[in-house]
Design a protein around this motif. Structure first.
Motif, PDB file in Angstrom:
ATOM      1  N   ASN A 148       9.988  12.325  -4.310  1.00 13.74           N
ATOM      2  CA  ASN A 148      10.765  11.186  -4.796  1.00 13.74           C
ATOM      3  C   ASN A 148      11.855  11.694  -5.736  1.00 13.74           C
ATOM      4  N   PRO A 149      13.116  11.375  -5.462  1.00 11.04           N
ATOM      5  CA  PRO A 149      14.205  11.953  -6.270  1.00 11.04           C
ATOM      6  C   PRO A 149      14.185  11.514  -7.728  1.00 11.04           C
ATOM      7  N   ASP A 150      13.744  10.282  -8.000  1.00  8.09           N
ATOM      8  CA  ASP A 150      13.754   9.798  -9.381  1.00  8.09           C
ATOM      9  C   ASP A 150      12.749  10.551 -10.246  1.00  8.09           C
ATOM     10  N   ILE A 151      11.498  10.639  -9.792  1.00  3.75           N
ATOM     11  CA  ILE A 151      10.494  11.324 -10.606  1.00  3.75           C
ATOM     12  C   ILE A 151      10.797  12.819 -10.667  1.00  3.75           C
ATOM     13  N   THR A 152      11.396  13.366  -9.620  1.00  2.40           N
ATOM     14  CA  THR A 152      11.785  14.778  -9.631  1.00  2.40           C
ATOM     15  C   THR A 152      12.846  15.026 -10.695  1.00  2.40           C
ATOM     16  N   GLN A 153      13.845  14.152 -10.759  1.00  3.89           N
ATOM     17  CA  GLN A 153      14.892  14.305 -11.768  1.00  3.89           C
ATOM     18  C   GLN A 153      14.319  14.168 -13.174  1.00  3.89           C
ATOM     19  N   ILE A 154      13.415  13.222 -13.354  1.00  4.84           N
ATOM     20  CA  ILE A 154      12.810  13.025 -14.680  1.00  4.84           C
ATOM     21  C   ILE A 154      12.035  14.270 -15.103  1.00  4.84           C
ATOM     22  N   LEU A 155      11.188  14.784 -14.220  1.00  4.81           N
ATOM     23  CA  LEU A 155      10.356  15.930 -14.581  1.00  4.81           C
ATOM     24  C   LEU A 155      11.164  17.221 -14.674  1.00  4.81           C
ATOM     25  N   ASP A 156      12.271  17.288 -13.985  1.00  5.87           N
ATOM     26  CA  ASP A 156      13.143  18.465 -14.117  1.00  5.87           C
ATOM     27  C   ASP A 156      13.897  18.475 -15.451  1.00  5.87           C
ATOM     28  N   ASN A 157      14.014  17.309 -16.070  1.00 12.89           N
ATOM     29  CA  ASN A 157      14.813  17.204 -17.292  1.00 12.89           C
ATOM     30  C   ASN A 157      14.008  16.854 -18.536  1.00 12.89           C
ATOM     31  N   MET A 158      12.734  16.532 -18.361  1.00 12.91           N
ATOM     32  CA  MET A 158      11.916  16.103 -19.500  1.00 12.91           C
ATOM     33  C   MET A 158      10.520  16.683 -19.416  1.00 12.91           C
ATOM     34  N   ASP A 159       9.974  17.023 -20.582  1.00 15.40           N
ATOM     35  CA  ASP A 159       8.535  17.186 -20.711  1.00 15.40           C
ATOM     36  C   ASP A 159       7.954  15.807 -20.998  1.00 15.40           C
ATOM     37  N   VAL A 160       6.790  15.516 -20.452  1.00 15.75           N
ATOM     38  CA  VAL A 160       6.184  14.198 -20.620  1.00 15.75           C
ATOM     39  C   VAL A 160       4.794  14.364 -21.231  1.00 15.75           C
ATOM     40  N   TYR A 161       4.581  13.708 -22.368  1.00 21.67           N
ATOM     41  CA  TYR A 161       3.263  13.649 -22.994  1.00 21.67           C
ATOM     42  C   TYR A 161       2.629  12.310 -22.631  1.00 21.67           C
ATOM     43  N   VAL A 162       1.406  12.346 -22.123  1.00 25.41           N
ATOM     44  CA  VAL A 162       0.706  11.122 -21.735  1.00 25.41           C
ATOM     45  C   VAL A 162      -0.637  11.065 -22.457  1.00 25.41           C
ATOM     46  N   MET A 163      -0.883   9.988 -23.212  1.00 22.69           N
ATOM     47  CA  MET A 163      -2.181   9.735 -23.831  1.00 22.69           C
ATOM     48  C   MET A 163      -2.829   8.556 -23.111  1.00 22.69           C
ATOM     49  N   PRO A 164      -3.796   8.817 -22.218  1.00 16.46           N
ATOM     50  CA  PRO A 164      -4.337   7.742 -21.385  1.00 16.46           C
ATOM     51  C   PRO A 164      -5.105   6.668 -22.156  1.00 16.46           C
ATOM     52  N   VAL A 165      -5.816   7.047 -23.223  1.00 22.82           N
ATOM     53  CA  VAL A 165      -6.571   6.060 -24.000  1.00 22.82           C
ATOM     54  C   VAL A 165      -6.435   6.411 -25.480  1.00 22.82           C
TER      55      VAL A 165
ATOM     56  N   LEU B 142       3.704  12.893 -33.304  1.00 25.08           N
ATOM     57  CA  LEU B 142       5.074  12.428 -33.112  1.00 25.08           C
ATOM     58  C   LEU B 142       5.996  12.922 -34.227  1.00 25.08           C
ATOM     59  N   ARG B 143       5.504  12.950 -35.449  1.00 19.95           N
ATOM     60  CA  ARG B 143       6.318  13.480 -36.544  1.00 19.95           C
ATOM     61  C   ARG B 143       6.701  14.934 -36.290  1.00 19.95           C
ATOM     62  N   SER B 144       5.749  15.709 -35.775  1.00 17.61           N
ATOM     63  CA  SER B 144       6.001  17.140 -35.568  1.00 17.61           C
ATOM     64  C   SER B 144       6.881  17.404 -34.354  1.00 17.61           C
ATOM     65  N   HIS B 145       7.084  16.389 -33.494  1.00 20.58           N
ATOM     66  CA  HIS B 145       7.894  16.559 -32.284  1.00 20.58           C
ATOM     67  C   HIS B 145       9.077  15.586 -32.232  1.00 20.58           C
ATOM     68  N   LYS B 146       9.382  14.927 -33.354  1.00 17.56           N
ATOM     69  CA  LYS B 146      10.384  13.858 -33.308  1.00 17.56           C
ATOM     70  C   LYS B 146      11.787  14.346 -32.965  1.00 17.56           C
ATOM     71  N   ASP B 147      12.052  15.626 -33.175  1.00 23.06           N
ATOM     72  CA  ASP B 147      13.380  16.140 -32.850  1.00 23.06           C
ATOM     73  C   ASP B 147      13.569  16.384 -31.357  1.00 23.06           C
ATOM     74  N   SER B 148      12.473  16.471 -30.608  1.00 24.51           N
ATOM     75  CA  SER B 148      12.580  16.711 -29.164  1.00 24.51           C
ATOM     76  C   SER B 148      12.218  15.489 -28.330  1.00 24.51           C
ATOM     77  N   ILE B 149      11.414  14.576 -28.866  1.00 21.42           N
ATOM     78  CA  ILE B 149      11.023  13.393 -28.096  1.00 21.42           C
ATOM     79  C   ILE B 149      12.161  12.377 -28.110  1.00 21.42           C
ATOM     80  N   GLN B 150      12.634  12.038 -26.927  1.00 25.74           N
ATOM     81  CA  GLN B 150      13.732  11.085 -26.778  1.00 25.74           C
ATOM     82  C   GLN B 150      13.236   9.653 -26.551  1.00 25.74           C
ATOM     83  N   ILE B 151      12.080   9.532 -25.874  1.00 26.24           N
ATOM     84  CA  ILE B 151      11.581   8.211 -25.464  1.00 26.24           C
ATOM     85  C   ILE B 151      10.152   8.040 -25.952  1.00 26.24           C
ATOM     86  N   TYR B 152       9.882   6.897 -26.572  1.00 23.93           N
ATOM     87  CA  TYR B 152       8.517   6.498 -26.916  1.00 23.93           C
ATOM     88  C   TYR B 152       8.183   5.245 -26.113  1.00 23.93           C
TER      89      TYR B 152
END
Length: 258
Positions: free
Chosen positions: A32-49, A122-132
Protein backbone atom coordinates in the motif's frame (compact mmCIF):
# COMPACT_ATOMS: atom_id res chain seq x y z
CA UNK A 1 4.42 9.34 15.44
CA UNK A 2 3.07 8.13 18.78
CA UNK A 3 -0.24 6.23 19.05
CA UNK A 4 -1.71 5.13 22.37
CA UNK A 5 -4.81 3.06 22.93
CA UNK A 6 -6.79 1.88 25.93
CA UNK A 7 -6.31 4.84 28.28
CA UNK A 8 -9.92 4.22 29.35
CA UNK A 9 -10.46 0.60 30.29
CA UNK A 10 -13.93 0.03 28.84
CA UNK A 11 -13.16 1.39 25.36
CA UNK A 12 -12.31 -2.00 23.88
CA UNK A 13 -12.28 -0.88 20.24
CA UNK A 14 -9.26 1.29 21.06
CA UNK A 15 -6.71 -1.49 21.85
CA UNK A 16 -8.16 -3.41 18.91
CA UNK A 17 -7.23 -0.52 16.63
CA UNK A 18 -3.63 -0.37 17.86
CA UNK A 19 -3.16 -4.07 17.15
CA UNK A 20 -4.82 -3.83 13.75
CA UNK A 21 -2.64 -0.82 12.91
CA UNK A 22 0.51 -2.81 13.69
CA UNK A 23 -0.74 -5.81 11.69
CA UNK A 24 -1.71 -3.61 8.74
CA UNK A 25 1.66 -1.85 8.78
CA UNK A 26 3.56 -5.13 8.75
CA UNK A 27 1.31 -6.73 6.15
CA UNK A 28 1.02 -3.91 3.65
CA UNK A 29 4.39 -2.18 3.77
CA UNK A 30 5.68 -2.09 0.16
CA UNK A 31 2.16 -2.94 -1.05
CA UNK A 32 0.00 0.00 0.00
CA UNK A 33 1.64 3.28 -1.08
CA UNK A 34 0.26 5.34 1.82
CA UNK A 35 1.50 3.14 4.66
CA UNK A 36 4.77 2.61 2.77
CA UNK A 37 5.33 6.36 2.54
CA UNK A 38 4.49 6.82 6.22
CA UNK A 39 6.86 4.09 7.40
CA UNK A 40 9.61 5.25 5.06
CA UNK A 41 9.44 8.73 6.60
CA UNK A 42 8.46 8.10 10.22
CA UNK A 43 9.26 5.92 13.17
CA UNK A 44 6.01 4.89 14.85
CA UNK A 45 5.60 4.19 18.56
CA UNK A 46 2.47 2.19 19.42
CA UNK A 47 1.20 1.58 22.98
CA UNK A 48 -1.65 -0.95 22.62
CA UNK A 49 -2.97 -0.67 26.20
CA UNK A 50 -2.06 2.33 28.32
CA UNK A 51 -4.27 1.19 31.20
CA UNK A 52 -3.56 -2.55 31.52
CA UNK A 53 -4.91 -3.09 35.03
CA UNK A 54 -8.17 -1.33 34.26
CA UNK A 55 -8.47 -3.12 30.93
CA UNK A 56 -8.03 -6.52 32.59
CA UNK A 57 -10.64 -5.55 35.17
CA UNK A 58 -13.19 -4.94 32.41
CA UNK A 59 -12.61 -8.50 31.21
CA UNK A 60 -12.86 -10.12 34.63
CA UNK A 61 -15.02 -8.00 36.97
CA UNK A 62 -16.75 -4.89 35.58
CA UNK A 63 -17.14 -4.38 31.85
CA UNK A 64 -17.91 -0.66 32.23
CA UNK A 65 -14.89 0.27 34.37
CA UNK A 66 -13.14 3.45 33.12
CA UNK A 67 -10.24 4.35 35.43
CA UNK A 68 -7.04 2.59 36.36
CA UNK A 69 -6.96 0.41 39.51
CA UNK A 70 -4.77 2.38 41.90
CA UNK A 71 -5.77 2.62 45.55
CA UNK A 72 -5.46 5.76 47.66
CA UNK A 73 -5.11 6.46 51.36
CA UNK A 74 -8.20 7.60 53.27
CA UNK A 75 -10.68 6.34 50.68
CA UNK A 76 -12.12 3.01 49.67
CA UNK A 77 -12.71 4.29 46.13
CA UNK A 78 -10.40 2.87 43.46
CA UNK A 79 -8.80 4.39 40.40
CA UNK A 80 -7.85 7.58 38.61
CA UNK A 81 -9.03 8.75 35.20
CA UNK A 82 -5.70 8.71 33.37
CA UNK A 83 -7.03 11.18 30.81
CA UNK A 84 -7.55 13.75 33.57
CA UNK A 85 -4.11 13.13 35.13
CA UNK A 86 -1.86 15.13 32.78
CA UNK A 87 -0.66 18.67 33.49
CA UNK A 88 -3.00 20.61 31.20
CA UNK A 89 -5.27 22.84 33.29
CA UNK A 90 -5.24 19.90 35.68
CA UNK A 91 -8.35 19.29 37.81
CA UNK A 92 -10.31 22.35 36.68
CA UNK A 93 -13.89 22.29 35.34
CA UNK A 94 -14.50 18.94 33.64
CA UNK A 95 -12.50 16.87 36.13
CA UNK A 96 -13.16 15.96 39.76
CA UNK A 97 -11.04 15.94 42.94
CA UNK A 98 -13.35 13.23 44.35
CA UNK A 99 -11.70 9.77 44.23
CA UNK A 100 -15.11 8.15 43.86
CA UNK A 101 -15.92 9.97 40.62
CA UNK A 102 -15.22 8.49 37.18
CA UNK A 103 -13.36 11.67 36.16
CA UNK A 104 -11.16 11.79 39.27
CA UNK A 105 -8.01 13.71 38.35
CA UNK A 106 -5.66 12.06 40.87
CA UNK A 107 -3.70 13.57 43.74
CA UNK A 108 -1.49 15.63 41.42
CA UNK A 109 -0.51 15.67 37.72
CA UNK A 110 1.20 12.43 36.65
CA UNK A 111 0.41 10.84 40.01
CA UNK A 112 -0.24 7.53 38.26
CA UNK A 113 2.51 5.20 37.02
CA UNK A 114 0.82 4.86 33.62
CA UNK A 115 0.54 8.58 32.90
CA UNK A 116 3.98 9.26 34.38
CA UNK A 117 5.62 6.62 32.18
CA UNK A 118 4.02 8.00 29.02
CA UNK A 119 4.79 11.59 29.98
CA UNK A 120 8.44 10.77 30.69
CA UNK A 121 8.82 9.00 27.35
CA UNK A 122 7.18 11.80 25.40
CA UNK A 123 9.21 14.46 27.18
CA UNK A 124 12.43 12.65 26.28
CA UNK A 125 11.37 12.34 22.60
CA UNK A 126 9.43 15.59 22.10
CA UNK A 127 11.97 16.99 19.66
CA UNK A 128 11.50 14.07 17.25
CA UNK A 129 7.82 13.17 17.70
CA UNK A 130 5.72 15.10 15.21
CA UNK A 131 2.31 13.48 15.80
CA UNK A 132 0.54 12.45 19.00
CA UNK A 133 -2.59 10.30 18.60
CA UNK A 134 -4.77 8.99 21.43
CA UNK A 135 -7.49 6.52 20.45
CA UNK A 136 -10.79 6.45 22.37
CA UNK A 137 -14.45 5.55 21.91
CA UNK A 138 -17.23 6.26 21.33
CA UNK A 139 -19.03 9.03 19.34
CA UNK A 140 -17.14 9.20 16.01
CA UNK A 141 -15.16 12.39 16.49
CA UNK A 142 -11.74 13.67 15.45
CA UNK A 143 -10.59 16.04 18.18
CA UNK A 144 -7.87 18.69 18.20
CA UNK A 145 -6.64 20.91 21.09
CA UNK A 146 -7.88 22.29 23.24
CA UNK A 147 -10.13 20.21 25.44
CA UNK A 148 -8.84 21.75 28.68
CA UNK A 149 -9.96 25.29 27.80
CA UNK A 150 -11.91 27.25 25.21
CA UNK A 151 -8.67 28.59 23.72
CA UNK A 152 -7.67 27.76 20.16
CA UNK A 153 -4.37 26.08 19.38
CA UNK A 154 -1.72 28.26 17.78
CA UNK A 155 -1.85 26.16 14.60
CA UNK A 156 -5.61 25.67 14.81
CA UNK A 157 -6.19 26.15 11.08
CA UNK A 158 -3.67 23.42 10.14
CA UNK A 159 -5.07 20.97 12.68
CA UNK A 160 -8.65 21.74 11.70
CA UNK A 161 -7.93 21.24 8.01
CA UNK A 162 -6.34 17.85 8.75
CA UNK A 163 -9.29 16.48 10.72
CA UNK A 164 -11.72 17.94 8.18
CA UNK A 165 -9.93 16.09 5.38
CA UNK A 166 -9.78 12.90 7.45
CA UNK A 167 -13.52 13.07 8.16
CA UNK A 168 -14.25 13.67 4.48
CA UNK A 169 -12.14 10.64 3.50
CA UNK A 170 -13.92 8.44 6.04
CA UNK A 171 -17.30 9.56 4.68
CA UNK A 172 -16.17 9.04 1.10
CA UNK A 173 -14.87 5.50 1.63
CA UNK A 174 -17.13 4.19 4.41
CA UNK A 175 -20.18 6.50 4.47
CA UNK A 176 -19.66 7.12 8.20
CA UNK A 177 -20.06 10.59 9.65
CA UNK A 178 -17.36 11.91 11.99
CA UNK A 179 -17.61 15.33 13.58
CA UNK A 180 -14.40 17.24 14.21
CA UNK A 181 -12.94 20.27 15.96
CA UNK A 182 -11.48 21.42 19.29
CA UNK A 183 -12.46 19.13 22.14
CA UNK A 184 -13.95 21.74 24.47
CA UNK A 185 -16.26 23.04 21.74
CA UNK A 186 -17.00 19.66 20.11
CA UNK A 187 -17.61 17.50 23.20
CA UNK A 188 -17.07 19.20 26.57
CA UNK A 189 -14.37 20.65 28.79
CA UNK A 190 -11.93 17.89 29.74
CA UNK A 191 -8.82 19.18 31.55
CA UNK A 192 -5.78 17.02 32.20
CA UNK A 193 -5.94 15.22 28.86
CA UNK A 194 -2.91 13.63 27.26
CA UNK A 195 -3.49 15.29 23.89
CA UNK A 196 -3.51 18.85 25.25
CA UNK A 197 -0.48 18.10 27.41
CA UNK A 198 1.41 16.65 24.44
CA UNK A 199 0.55 19.73 22.40
CA UNK A 200 1.75 22.03 25.15
CA UNK A 201 5.18 20.37 25.39
CA UNK A 202 5.74 21.00 21.69
CA UNK A 203 4.11 18.13 19.76
CA UNK A 204 2.16 20.41 17.47
CA UNK A 205 0.12 17.78 15.65
CA UNK A 206 -1.90 16.33 18.51
CA UNK A 207 -5.22 14.51 18.12
CA UNK A 208 -7.77 12.39 19.93
CA UNK A 209 -9.95 10.03 17.90
CA UNK A 210 -13.30 8.82 19.21
CA UNK A 211 -14.11 5.68 17.22
CA UNK A 212 -17.45 3.95 16.52
CA UNK A 213 -20.21 4.18 17.17
CA UNK A 214 -22.49 7.16 17.78
CA UNK A 215 -24.28 5.60 20.73
CA UNK A 216 -26.36 2.62 19.58
CA UNK A 217 -23.88 0.13 21.03
CA UNK A 218 -21.65 2.65 22.78
CA UNK A 219 -18.79 0.94 24.61
CA UNK A 220 -20.29 -2.47 23.81
CA UNK A 221 -19.43 -2.41 20.12
CA UNK A 222 -19.94 -5.95 18.78
CA UNK A 223 -17.07 -7.90 17.21
CA UNK A 224 -18.67 -7.62 13.78
CA UNK A 225 -17.97 -3.86 13.87
CA UNK A 226 -14.28 -4.08 14.78
CA UNK A 227 -12.83 -4.16 11.28
CA UNK A 228 -15.02 -1.36 9.99
CA UNK A 229 -14.27 0.90 12.94
CA UNK A 230 -10.56 0.27 12.61
CA UNK A 231 -10.61 0.86 8.85
CA UNK A 232 -12.16 4.27 9.47
CA UNK A 233 -9.52 5.14 12.07
CA UNK A 234 -6.76 3.89 9.80
CA UNK A 235 -8.01 6.19 7.04
CA UNK A 236 -7.82 9.13 9.44
CA UNK A 237 -4.32 8.20 10.66
CA UNK A 238 -3.01 7.90 7.12
CA UNK A 239 -4.64 11.17 6.03
CA UNK A 240 -3.08 13.08 8.91
CA UNK A 241 0.34 11.40 8.81
CA UNK A 242 0.74 12.01 5.09
CA UNK A 243 -0.19 15.67 5.54
CA UNK A 244 2.34 16.10 8.36
CA UNK A 245 5.05 14.44 6.25
CA UNK A 246 4.23 16.85 3.42
CA UNK A 247 4.44 19.85 5.75
CA UNK A 248 7.68 18.80 7.42
CA UNK A 249 9.34 17.97 4.11
CA UNK A 250 8.27 21.32 2.70
CA UNK A 251 9.90 22.99 5.70
CA UNK A 252 13.12 20.93 5.83
CA UNK A 253 13.43 19.26 2.42
CA UNK A 254 12.92 15.54 1.71
CA UNK A 255 14.67 12.93 3.81
CA UNK A 256 17.91 11.76 2.20
CA UNK A 257 17.93 8.17 0.99
CA UNK A 258 20.93 6.20 2.29
Amino acid sequence: MWIDCGIHAREWISPAFCLIFVHYSLSFYNQNPDITQILDNMDVYVMPVMNPDGYKYTWTKNRMWRKNRSSKKNTSCIGVDLNRNFDANWCTIGASPDPCEEIYCGAFPESEPESLAVANFLRSHKDSIQIYLSIHSYSQMLIIPYSCSMDEAENHSDLYEMVKQAAENIRRYYRSVYTYGPGAKTIYLAPGGSDDWAYNIGIKYSFTFELQDRGHYGFLLPPSHIQGACNEALTAVKTIALKVIEKTQTATGPRETV
